[in-house]
Design a protein around this motif. Sequence first.
Motif, PDB file in Angstrom:
ATOM      1  N   LYS A   1      -1.755   8.316 -12.088  1.00 22.71           N
ATOM      2  CA  LYS A   1      -1.219   8.521 -10.735  1.00 22.71           C
ATOM      3  C   LYS A   1      -1.610   7.396  -9.791  1.00 22.71           C
ATOM      4  CE  LYS A   1      -1.397  13.598 -10.827  1.00 22.71           C
ATOM      5  NZ  LYS A   1      -2.052  14.772 -10.211  1.00 22.71           N
ATOM      6  N   GLY A   2      -2.801   6.863  -9.966  1.00 20.01           N
ATOM      7  CA  GLY A   2      -3.275   5.821  -9.070  1.00 20.01           C
ATOM      8  C   GLY A   2      -3.060   4.418  -9.573  1.00 20.01           C
ATOM      9  N   LYS A   3      -2.362   4.275 -10.695  1.00 18.31           N
ATOM     10  CA  LYS A   3      -2.225   2.975 -11.330  1.00 18.31           C
ATOM     11  C   LYS A   3      -0.799   2.433 -11.365  1.00 18.31           C
ATOM     12  CE  LYS A   3      -6.554   2.383 -12.794  1.00 18.31           C
ATOM     13  NZ  LYS A   3      -7.349   1.157 -12.564  1.00 18.31           N
TER      14      LYS A   3
ATOM     15  N   VAL B   1      -4.034  -3.319  -9.688  1.00 12.08           N
ATOM     16  CA  VAL B   1      -4.182  -2.658  -8.388  1.00 12.08           C
ATOM     17  C   VAL B   1      -4.251  -1.144  -8.613  1.00 12.08           C
ATOM     18  CG1 VAL B   1      -3.252  -2.459  -6.055  1.00 12.08           C
ATOM     19  CG2 VAL B   1      -2.843  -4.544  -7.382  1.00 12.08           C
ATOM     20  N   SER B   2      -5.142  -0.483  -7.874  1.00 12.62           N
ATOM     21  CA  SER B   2      -5.443   0.924  -8.143  1.00 12.62           C
ATOM     22  C   SER B   2      -5.636   1.697  -6.841  1.00 12.62           C
ATOM     23  CB  SER B   2      -6.740   1.040  -8.968  1.00 12.62           C
ATOM     24  OG  SER B   2      -6.716   0.219 -10.113  1.00 12.62           O
ATOM     25  N   GLU B   3      -5.032   2.868  -6.752  1.00  7.41           N
ATOM     26  CA  GLU B   3      -5.269   3.751  -5.612  1.00  7.41           C
ATOM     27  C   GLU B   3      -6.273   4.808  -6.057  1.00  7.41           C
ATOM     28  OE1 GLU B   3      -5.156   5.662  -1.890  1.00  7.41           O
ATOM     29  OE2 GLU B   3      -5.456   6.472  -3.890  1.00  7.41           O
ATOM     30  N   ARG B   4      -7.504   4.725  -5.535  1.00 12.35           N
ATOM     31  CA  ARG B   4      -8.600   5.528  -6.074  1.00 12.35           C
ATOM     32  C   ARG B   4      -8.475   7.013  -5.760  1.00 12.35           C
ATOM     33  NH1 ARG B   4     -10.077   2.001  -9.881  1.00 12.35           N
ATOM     34  NH2 ARG B   4     -11.018   0.113  -9.038  1.00 12.35           N
ATOM     35  N   GLU B   5      -7.935   7.378  -4.603  1.00  8.29           N
ATOM     36  CA  GLU B   5      -7.751   8.808  -4.328  1.00  8.29           C
ATOM     37  C   GLU B   5      -6.733   9.397  -5.297  1.00  8.29           C
ATOM     38  OE1 GLU B   5      -6.562  11.916  -0.729  1.00  8.29           O
ATOM     39  OE2 GLU B   5      -6.057   9.790  -0.555  1.00  8.29           O
ATOM     40  N   PHE B   6      -5.614   8.706  -5.471  1.00  8.84           N
ATOM     41  CA  PHE B   6      -4.594   9.185  -6.404  1.00  8.84           C
ATOM     42  C   PHE B   6      -5.168   9.268  -7.821  1.00  8.84           C
ATOM     43  CE2 PHE B   6      -0.881   7.082  -3.834  1.00  8.84           C
ATOM     44  CZ  PHE B   6      -1.242   7.815  -2.718  1.00  8.84           C
ATOM     45  N   GLN B   7      -5.989   8.263  -8.169  1.00  7.39           N
ATOM     46  CA  GLN B   7      -6.525   8.157  -9.523  1.00  7.39           C
ATOM     47  C   GLN B   7      -7.572   9.232  -9.827  1.00  7.39           C
ATOM     48  OE1 GLN B   7      -8.604   4.463 -10.174  1.00  7.39           O
ATOM     49  NE2 GLN B   7      -9.351   5.064 -12.188  1.00  7.39           N
TER      50      GLN B   7
ATOM     51  N   ASN C   1       0.765   7.140   2.378  1.00  8.10           N
ATOM     52  CA  ASN C   1      -0.382   8.055   2.452  1.00  8.10           C
ATOM     53  C   ASN C   1      -1.621   7.552   1.710  1.00  8.10           C
ATOM     54  OD1 ASN C   1       1.174   9.968   3.927  1.00  8.10           O
ATOM     55  ND2 ASN C   1       2.038  10.750   2.002  1.00  8.10           N
ATOM     56  N   SER C   2      -1.647   6.300   1.358  1.00  9.79           N
ATOM     57  CA  SER C   2      -2.810   5.745   0.666  1.00  9.79           C
ATOM     58  C   SER C   2      -3.883   5.294   1.651  1.00  9.79           C
ATOM     59  CB  SER C   2      -2.404   4.547  -0.193  1.00  9.79           C
ATOM     60  OG  SER C   2      -3.538   3.798  -0.582  1.00  9.79           O
ATOM     61  N   VAL C   3      -5.120   5.588   1.313  1.00 14.81           N
ATOM     62  CA  VAL C   3      -6.256   5.086   2.099  1.00 14.81           C
ATOM     63  C   VAL C   3      -7.303   4.411   1.208  1.00 14.81           C
ATOM     64  CG1 VAL C   3      -5.997   6.752   3.974  1.00 14.81           C
ATOM     65  CG2 VAL C   3      -7.385   7.350   1.992  1.00 14.81           C
ATOM     66  N   LYS C   4      -7.065   4.367  -0.108  1.00 12.51           N
ATOM     67  CA  LYS C   4      -8.070   3.847  -1.024  1.00 12.51           C
ATOM     68  C   LYS C   4      -7.450   2.916  -2.076  1.00 12.51           C
ATOM     69  CE  LYS C   4     -11.194   7.810  -0.485  1.00 12.51           C
ATOM     70  NZ  LYS C   4     -11.970   8.885  -1.164  1.00 12.51           N
ATOM     71  N   THR C   5      -6.656   1.953  -1.626  1.00 13.31           N
ATOM     72  CA  THR C   5      -6.066   0.986  -2.549  1.00 13.31           C
ATOM     73  C   THR C   5      -7.085  -0.108  -2.856  1.00 13.31           C
ATOM     74  OG1 THR C   5      -3.789   1.438  -1.861  1.00 13.31           O
ATOM     75  CG2 THR C   5      -4.216  -0.692  -2.863  1.00 13.31           C
ATOM     76  N   ASP C   6      -7.294  -0.381  -4.134  1.00 17.08           N
ATOM     77  CA  ASP C   6      -8.380  -1.221  -4.626  1.00 17.08           C
ATOM     78  C   ASP C   6      -7.809  -2.337  -5.499  1.00 17.08           C
ATOM     79  OD1 ASP C   6     -10.969  -2.076  -5.207  1.00 17.08           O
ATOM     80  OD2 ASP C   6     -11.626  -0.153  -6.036  1.00 17.08           O
TER      81      ASP C   6
ATOM     82  N   ILE D   1       0.860  -1.184   0.000  1.00 13.45           N
ATOM     83  CA  ILE D   1       0.000   0.000   0.000  1.00 13.45           C
ATOM     84  C   ILE D   1       0.898   1.236   0.000  1.00 13.45           C
ATOM     85  CG2 ILE D   1      -1.706   1.315   1.310  1.00 13.45           C
ATOM     86  CD1 ILE D   1      -2.879  -1.289   2.270  1.00 13.45           C
ATOM     87  N   PRO D   2       0.713   2.150  -0.945  1.00 10.62           N
ATOM     88  CA  PRO D   2       1.626   3.295  -1.040  1.00 10.62           C
ATOM     89  C   PRO D   2       1.569   4.206   0.190  1.00 10.62           C
ATOM     90  CG  PRO D   2       0.306   3.057  -3.035  1.00 10.62           C
ATOM     91  CD  PRO D   2      -0.284   2.138  -2.019  1.00 10.62           C
TER      92      PRO D   2
END
Length: 284
Positions: free
Chosen positions: A173-175, A158-164, A119-124, A116-117
């Motif tokens: 950014k989220g990918k 895998v995707s970080e939705r806040e970053f994306q 500062n990530s809170v929305k890893t999908d 999980i990156p």
Amino acid sequence: MKLIRYGQAGKEKTGVIINDKRYDTSAFGEDYNEAFFENDGLNRLAAFLKENEGKLPEVSASERLGSPVARPSKIVCIGLNYAKHAKETNAPIPAEPILFFKSTTALVGPNDDIIIPKNSVKTDWEVELAFVIGKKACYVEEADAMDYIAGYCLHNDVSEREFQLERGGTWDKGKGCDTFAPIGPWLATKDEIADVNNLRLWLKVNDKIFQDGNTDDLIFNLPKLVSYLSHFMTLLPGDIISTGTPHGVGLGFNPPVYLKPGDVVELGIDGLGTSKQHVKAYQG
């Protein structure tokens, strides 16, 4: 054929799977990379296997698997390419394929950890069918497009939705974070898959099924994608194209469900095997 790469990360050796057993093909002398695919590598490898039948060293099932394709020139992905997935995210059905890229540094083996990156809170999660380009493709006609595909593999986009979605700019950014592209366990050549348009693909988190779809729900099929992409960029041998995810991503739930350290993600596609990733926090 089913192609694998195995061993320590960054030092993978090549191999194949025959009758559910792994065999080393280091004596073939080439990695499964752009040059391999560009120079008729699949046919040459098939000839090598025939010549060396019964002579190849077996590889232990305990060996780590890497991505079955060495780092490609690019990883191109298609967004919102399943009708039910577009619906769950409240997005309109795309009139044309939505394109984004994953960085090649995101590429890892099928059973490597997801980190999980910071500062990530929305890893999908996103289970996807990916295909690998077998020869240089530029302005390809749909009728000829399947000739440009070397084979298929399993991919967790895998995707970080806040970053994306919330940080401005493109989805990339989220990918493209490290570990966000587990590929494999193997690359299956086209003859291994009877009907690529009718494959079940599924994903579960902590033994709970979240995604359970079929490639018959694809909005844009593989020939369309090869042709379409080749009109915007040259696709090189070994490039990985990921075709989109079915419904059931964490973002689509109310409230959304996201990955956290300690979670275990498992996924699979008919004929393309399964993979498992343990989710861990970024440690710096």
